[in-house]
Design a protein around this motif. Structure first.
Motif, mmCIF file in Angstrom:
data_model
loop_
_atom_site.group_PDB
_atom_site.id
_atom_site.type_symbol
_atom_site.label_atom_id
_atom_site.label_comp_id
_atom_site.label_asym_id
_atom_site.label_seq_id
_atom_site.Cartn_x
_atom_site.Cartn_y
_atom_site.Cartn_z
ATOM 1 N N ARG A 1 -56.456 12.768 -45.224
ATOM 2 C CA ARG A 1 -56.080 11.499 -44.541
ATOM 3 C C ARG A 1 -57.000 11.002 -43.706
ATOM 4 N NH1 ARG A 1 -53.864 11.973 -39.316
ATOM 5 N NH2 ARG A 1 -53.338 14.292 -38.748
ATOM 6 N N PHE A 2 -57.114 9.950 -43.068
ATOM 7 C CA PHE A 2 -58.345 9.473 -42.106
ATOM 8 C C PHE A 2 -57.490 8.910 -41.054
ATOM 9 C CE2 PHE A 2 -60.132 9.286 -46.290
ATOM 10 C CZ PHE A 2 -61.313 9.784 -46.105
ATOM 11 N N ALA A 3 -58.173 8.992 -39.897
ATOM 12 C CA ALA A 3 -57.868 8.435 -38.480
ATOM 13 C C ALA A 3 -58.838 7.203 -38.116
ATOM 14 C CB ALA A 3 -57.828 9.516 -37.428
ATOM 15 N N VAL A 4 -58.383 6.164 -37.555
ATOM 16 C CA VAL A 4 -59.221 5.315 -37.110
ATOM 17 C C VAL A 4 -59.796 5.274 -35.741
ATOM 18 C CG1 VAL A 4 -59.341 2.649 -36.446
ATOM 19 C CG2 VAL A 4 -57.990 3.377 -38.335
ATOM 20 N N VAL A 5 -61.154 5.673 -35.452
ATOM 21 C CA VAL A 5 -61.684 6.012 -34.224
ATOM 22 C C VAL A 5 -62.864 4.928 -33.828
ATOM 23 C CG1 VAL A 5 -61.371 8.297 -34.685
ATOM 24 C CG2 VAL A 5 -63.513 7.414 -35.475
ATOM 25 N N THR A 6 -62.608 3.590 -34.147
ATOM 26 C CA THR A 6 -63.687 2.715 -34.123
ATOM 27 C C THR A 6 -63.934 2.809 -32.684
ATOM 28 O OG1 THR A 6 -62.760 1.643 -36.099
ATOM 29 C CG2 THR A 6 -64.379 0.364 -34.487
ATOM 30 N N GLU A 7 -63.108 2.409 -31.933
ATOM 31 C CA GLU A 7 -62.897 2.026 -30.328
ATOM 32 C C GLU A 7 -63.584 3.400 -29.740
ATOM 33 O OE1 GLU A 7 -59.572 0.631 -28.499
ATOM 34 O OE2 GLU A 7 -59.327 -1.408 -29.865
ATOM 35 N N MET A 8 -62.997 4.543 -30.302
ATOM 36 C CA MET A 8 -63.506 5.687 -29.582
ATOM 37 C C MET A 8 -64.976 6.035 -29.841
ATOM 38 S SD MET A 8 -62.006 9.875 -30.560
ATOM 39 C CE MET A 8 -60.539 9.265 -30.507
ATOM 40 N N ALA A 9 -65.420 5.497 -30.785
ATOM 41 C CA ALA A 9 -66.989 5.767 -31.197
ATOM 42 C C ALA A 9 -67.889 4.427 -30.295
ATOM 43 C CB ALA A 9 -67.189 5.704 -32.615
ATOM 44 N N GLY A 10 -67.131 3.567 -29.805
ATOM 45 C CA GLY A 10 -67.805 2.593 -29.045
ATOM 46 C C GLY A 10 -68.167 1.374 -29.928
ATOM 47 N N LEU A 11 -67.774 1.240 -31.210
ATOM 48 C CA LEU A 11 -68.020 0.102 -31.947
ATOM 49 C C LEU A 11 -67.049 -1.022 -31.702
ATOM 50 C CD1 LEU A 11 -68.886 2.017 -35.401
ATOM 51 C CD2 LEU A 11 -70.618 1.328 -33.652
ATOM 52 N N SER A 12 -67.356 -1.933 -30.866
ATOM 53 C CA SER A 12 -66.247 -2.841 -30.241
ATOM 54 C C SER A 12 -66.302 -4.434 -30.837
ATOM 55 C CB SER A 12 -66.441 -2.900 -28.742
ATOM 56 O OG SER A 12 -67.755 -3.327 -28.478
ATOM 57 N N ASP A 13 -67.310 -4.488 -31.900
ATOM 58 C CA ASP A 13 -67.105 -5.739 -32.356
ATOM 59 C C ASP A 13 -65.928 -5.834 -33.130
ATOM 60 O OD1 ASP A 13 -69.672 -6.111 -31.722
ATOM 61 O OD2 ASP A 13 -70.484 -6.830 -33.452
#
Length: 278
Positions: free
Chosen positions: A8-20
């Motif tokens: 499975r996958f987990a969304v980590v966009t904000e954690m990685a600093g990709l804020s667009d």
């Protein structure tokens, strides 16, 4: 997303600093017009020569360059890189490529109201040079694709233009050296997507990963191109295949095209990218 120990996958966009934030509302026909934000392309390359691949995201009329902080996060880097946050065009595609074989990834952006070319002056500083390279800046293109179509060691550009024929822009090149290598997976996927290449030559290290697909309805050549500047010999080239295998090559000559099949100890010099089966 990141892969977990389970399938499975987990969304980590904000954690990685990709804020667009990309607003997908509205009619697709008008998403490139006005202030509405729409994700229109991404490009990946180690633009600052630190061994970690960075990300550029195109969002209608602005671009955000994220530097890989090497700890699982990304940091906005427009101010330090010289890239403008706002573009005079509504971008629809972008691609990193080494236009002059100096070993530094340059950046090409296509879109409504034209093309823009930003030259990497060395490990992270970009300068706009659209007019200098002789390209008409007002052509409306939906995507840029890069490939060394004439196999002369310099990467060329194909533009898919709106309501006009496609354009093939031939890179006239220069005296700089180069290496091109096509990977063929056996235990890994055949196109070797996900393979990581690390090349050292002339005191400089370059990192590539095999990617497929980038901007809207486009994919560039899977042949990995390395500009070598004045270096005539590659000290080492290490390939980490998706299967976990590692291939290490040493003392390769410059200015040649190679094809390496996973599991074979040595690459074959080729004049065509068509694989001949035994």
């Amino acid at each position: 997303m990141i892969e977990s120990s389970e399938p499975r996958f987990a969304v980590v966009t904000e954690m990685a600093g990709l804020s667009d934030v990309h607003d997908l509302s509205g009619s697709p026909r008008f998403r490139l017009i006005g202030e509405m934000a729409a994700s229109s392309g991404s490009a990946v390359a180690d633009y600052d020569c630190d061994g970690f691949e960075d990300v550029a995201l195109l969002n209608t009329n602005h671009i955000t360059l994220y530097r890989n902080a090497a700890d699982g996060s990304f940091v906005p880097a427009n101010d330090d890189s010289g890239l403008p946050p706002e573009l005079p065009i509504s971008g629809s595609g972008l691609v990193f490529f080494d236009a002059e074989n100096d070993g530094d990834p340059d950046l090409w952006i296509s879109g409504l109201l034209g093309q823009r070319f930003y030259r990497n002056e060395g490990c992270g500083t970009f300068v706009g040079q659209t007019e200098i390279i002789g390209i008409e800046p007002t052509t409306w293109s939906s995507m840029p694709i890069v490939a060394d179509y004439d196999q002369d060691g310099y990467v060329d550009i194909i533009l898919r233009n709106y309501a006009q024929p496609a354009q093939l822009l031939r890179n006239l090149g220069g005296p700089e050296h180069w290496l091109e290598i096509k990977l063929v997976g056996t235990k890994s996927n055949r196109d070797a997507v996900g393979a990581r290449l690390t090349l050292e030559a002339g005191g400089k290290r370059q990192v590539r990963e095999v990617h497929t697909g980038s901007s809207y309805l486009s994919a560039s050549s899977l042949v990995q191109h390395f500009g070598l500047a004045n270096a005539e010999t590659i000290d080492t080239l290490e390939i980490r295949w998706p299967s976990g295998r590692i291939t290490r090559l040493t003392d390769l000559g410059a200015d040649q095209q190679l094809m390496l099949v996973e599991g074979r100890a040595e690459p074959a010099q080729v004049t065509s990218w068509v694989l001949e089966t035994d």
